[in-house]
Scaffold this active site. Structure first.
Site, PDB file in Angstrom:
ATOM      1  N   ASP A  63       0.857  -1.184   0.000  1.00 28.54           N
ATOM      2  CA  ASP A  63       0.000   0.000   0.000  1.00 28.54           C
ATOM      3  C   ASP A  63       0.896   1.237   0.000  1.00 28.54           C
ATOM      4  O   ASP A  63       1.644   1.469   0.955  1.00 28.54           O
ATOM      5  CB  ASP A  63      -0.893  -0.036   1.243  1.00 28.54           C
ATOM      6  CG  ASP A  63      -1.857   1.128   1.290  1.00 28.54           C
ATOM      7  OD1 ASP A  63      -2.476   1.416   0.255  1.00 28.54           O
ATOM      8  OD2 ASP A  63      -1.988   1.753   2.354  1.00 28.54           O
ATOM      9  N   THR A  96      -2.877   5.725  -4.280  1.00 23.83           N
ATOM     10  CA  THR A  96      -1.754   6.505  -3.727  1.00 23.83           C
ATOM     11  C   THR A  96      -0.477   6.272  -4.524  1.00 23.83           C
ATOM     12  O   THR A  96       0.254   7.214  -4.817  1.00 23.83           O
ATOM     13  CB  THR A  96      -1.517   6.126  -2.247  1.00 23.83           C
ATOM     14  OG1 THR A  96      -1.442   4.704  -2.140  1.00 23.83           O
ATOM     15  CG2 THR A  96      -2.651   6.612  -1.379  1.00 23.83           C
ATOM     16  N   THR A  97      -0.219   5.023  -4.890  1.00 21.34           N
ATOM     17  CA  THR A  97       0.989   4.713  -5.676  1.00 21.34           C
ATOM     18  C   THR A  97       0.907   5.390  -7.043  1.00 21.34           C
ATOM     19  O   THR A  97       1.890   5.974  -7.516  1.00 21.34           O
ATOM     20  CB  THR A  97       1.147   3.185  -5.842  1.00 21.34           C
ATOM     21  OG1 THR A  97       1.097   2.585  -4.552  1.00 21.34           O
ATOM     22  CG2 THR A  97       2.456   2.827  -6.503  1.00 21.34           C
ATOM     23  N   ASP A 386      -9.120   0.379   1.588  1.00 27.23           N
ATOM     24  CA  ASP A 386      -9.040   0.896   0.212  1.00 27.23           C
ATOM     25  C   ASP A 386     -10.336   0.614  -0.540  1.00 27.23           C
ATOM     26  O   ASP A 386     -10.887   1.484  -1.219  1.00 27.23           O
ATOM     27  CB  ASP A 386      -7.867   0.243  -0.542  1.00 27.23           C
ATOM     28  CG  ASP A 386      -6.512   0.803  -0.107  1.00 27.23           C
ATOM     29  OD1 ASP A 386      -6.511   1.703   0.746  1.00 27.23           O
ATOM     30  OD2 ASP A 386      -5.480   0.334  -0.604  1.00 27.23           O
TER      31      ASP A 386
END
Length: 536
Positions: A63, A96-97, A386
């Site tokens: 994550d 997010t990545t 998520d």
């Protein structure tokens, strides 16, 4: 007469300063390094990172935001990209990545433009134009055919590659059910979905409770451990004899007065318990303490009581059972009570927990997440959070896009067409922005061990016919992602592009980094200058 050529320093000794191109290159390098760190975690075939802190505690995750939060990052420009990931997490809960690697790629592309002597402000303006246009294109390619089956696909896509592989379908079903349960008027407050995790069982045993699990035990062993057709009272004040608000002194001159004083306290507590019992309550959740004697009276009245319940749990209990939170026991009436089909104390993984279940139309629910070890349970929890975030975003916005790099390729293709309509050097920046977005499908391919250049060429060709074509990382082929059920909320892409663009623009505009040392200079070392700033 002053000596000619004498340098004058206005900054304290030990201050580091980077100017112009050096500052820009240093910041760009920091952004690129950070993006490279999380890049290998993207997609279903992404790898995990093991993070070990100073105490030896371990976190194993892929994550993006968890990795960046756990890393001890010191570089100021890199910290700005960590903020991008945190904002993405807060706003959407996933992507997010993606946000960080797009920001890193924008900085990488800007380096080539700086080498061509294009001014940073021109690049920033071009990036802003491209980001605005990208949002328009995203709106055009969004799909608004939302139903429960589509929400299931959104949840499965979010959880793929996050340690939930074998149970992702039942888990996705649980997530969608939870979000739909707490949704009110098209809005979803994900705080009303409580997550409790306990290790010691397989992932498949994760369950959705139509109510609230409180991680506490009943206060007295004489109380019932299970109540059917529960009438629940929620009180946020202590069930104790209150102390006077002003300092008071009671003078007792006779032993019988002492006895009368004790009896009076007992009567006050008994009256409080009687009030709860008379209102019809057979279950009590108290936010503060419950006196030992009050516990005895509650037990005799057959009331299951729990004390020191967290404020957030009291609020969730109110939402789930329909009970009103009462501040004063004296004010409690039957109309304030909530109801639940069952309130029971159960042992989970060796610990007692109170399960408030079978609530009719609860607006707060609980996910009890199970995993065979602590690290697995933690990773399942992150994946579920998520999934809850993306399903909630989809319910609120009512729009999704295809996954597998499809929206990035579609936006890049249209941005390149748009760039041709722009005169001036901003055109180069818009093109660079388009190239940067293609880092997402390239990274998906690299992480799956597929040739990224061939994949990108095939994707571009496929997008001549349809903008839902993405990369299937399991067989390396270009596939219609809408048909394959790989679906993401539009908000994930919108926020990722917006945050990445703004962070890259801000970093590009920095041409001077002044970093002062943390320690204060010693006045004695300055020749006793009495706190005057040094003039060297």
């Amino acid at each position: 007469m002053a000596q000619q050529g004498q340098p004058i320093f206005i900054l304290p000794e030990g201050t580091n300063r980077l100017l112009g191109r050096d500052a820009q290159r240093n910041n760009i390098l920091a952004g690129k390094v950070l993006a490279e760190t999380v890049r290998t975690t993207l997609g279903p075939k992404g790898m995990d990172k093991m993070l070990v802190d100073g105490l030896g505690d371990i976190v194993v995750t892929n994550d993006g935001v968890t990795i960046l939060k756990e890393m001890d990052i010191d570089h100021p420009a890199a910290k700005m990209l960590v903020e991008v990931a945190k904002t993405q997490e807060d706003e959407v809960g996933d992507g997010t990545t993606t946000a960080v690697i797009i920001a890193g790629e924008l900085l990488k592309q800007s380096e080539n433009l700086l080498d061509m002597d294009i001014h940073p402000t021109i690049i920033a303006m071009g990036y802003r134009q491209a980001a605005d246009k990208a949002q328009e294109i995203l709106e055009e390619i969004a799909i608004d055919d939302i139903n429960t089956a589509m929400l299931n696909k959104v949840a499965i896509t979010a959880m793929t590659g996050k340690g939930t592989e074998k149970a992702r379908e039942p888990l996705a079903k649980i997530v969608v059910e939870a979000v739909e349960q707490v949704a009110e008027d098209g809005k979803v407050d994900i705080d009303h979905i409580k997550i409790e995790k306990k290790e010691g069982a397989s992932v498949e045993e994760t369950e959705l409770v139509q109510g609230v699990i409180v991680d506490k035990e009943r206060v007295h062993q004489g109380m019932p451990d299970s109540v059917k057709d529960a009438k629940i009272a929620l009180i946020n004040s202590a069930i104790e004899v209150k102390e006077t608000e002003v300092d008071a002194e009671i003078r007792i001159t006779d032993p019988s007065q002492m006895q009368a004083f004790i009896e009076q306290e007992e009567n006050m507590l008994k009256e409080m318990v009687d009030k709860i019992s008379d209102a019809g309550a057979n279950v009590l959740f108290c936010q503060k303490g419950i006196d030992d004697l009050a516990q005895h009276y509650l037990s005799k009245a057959g009331i299951l009581a729990v004390r020191r319940v967290k404020k957030s749990d009291i609020e969730k209990l109110s939402k789930a059972t329909g009970a009103n939170v009462v501040s004063n026991v004296e004010d409690l009436v039957a109309g304030d009570l909530g109801s639940a089909g069952s309130v029971e104390e159960k042992k989970v993984s060796g610990e007692d927990m109170i399960f408030v279940e079978e609530c009719s139309e609860p607006k707060a629910v609980t996910l009890l997440i199970r995993g065979s070890t602590k690290h697995i349970a933690d990773e399942i929890k992150r994946a579920m959070e998520d999934a809850i975030g993306v399903v909630a975003a989809t319910v609120e916005d009512g729009k999704v896009v295809a996954g597998g790099g499809a929206p990035e390729v579609a936006i890049a293709k249209k941005l390149k067409d748009y760039a041709e309509s722009i005169s001036g050097r901003e055109q180069l920046a818009v093109n660079a922005f388009a190239e940067s977005l293609e880092v997402v499908p390239k990274t998906l391919a690299e992480n799956a061990g597929i040739d990224s250049i061939d994949s990108l060429v095939d994707l571009r060709a496929a997008h001549e016919k349809s903008n839902t074509m993405g990369l299937n990382v399991f067989n390396g082929e270009v596939t219609d992602m809408k048909e394959a059920g790989v679906i993401e909320p539009k908000r994930v892409k919108k926020q990722a592009i917006q945050s990445a663009s703004e962070a890259a623009e801000m970093i590009l505009r920095i041409d001077d980094v002044i970093a002062s040392t943390a320690s204060e200079p010693d006045p004695a070392a300055m020749g006793g200058a009495g706190g005057m700033p040094p003039m060297m």
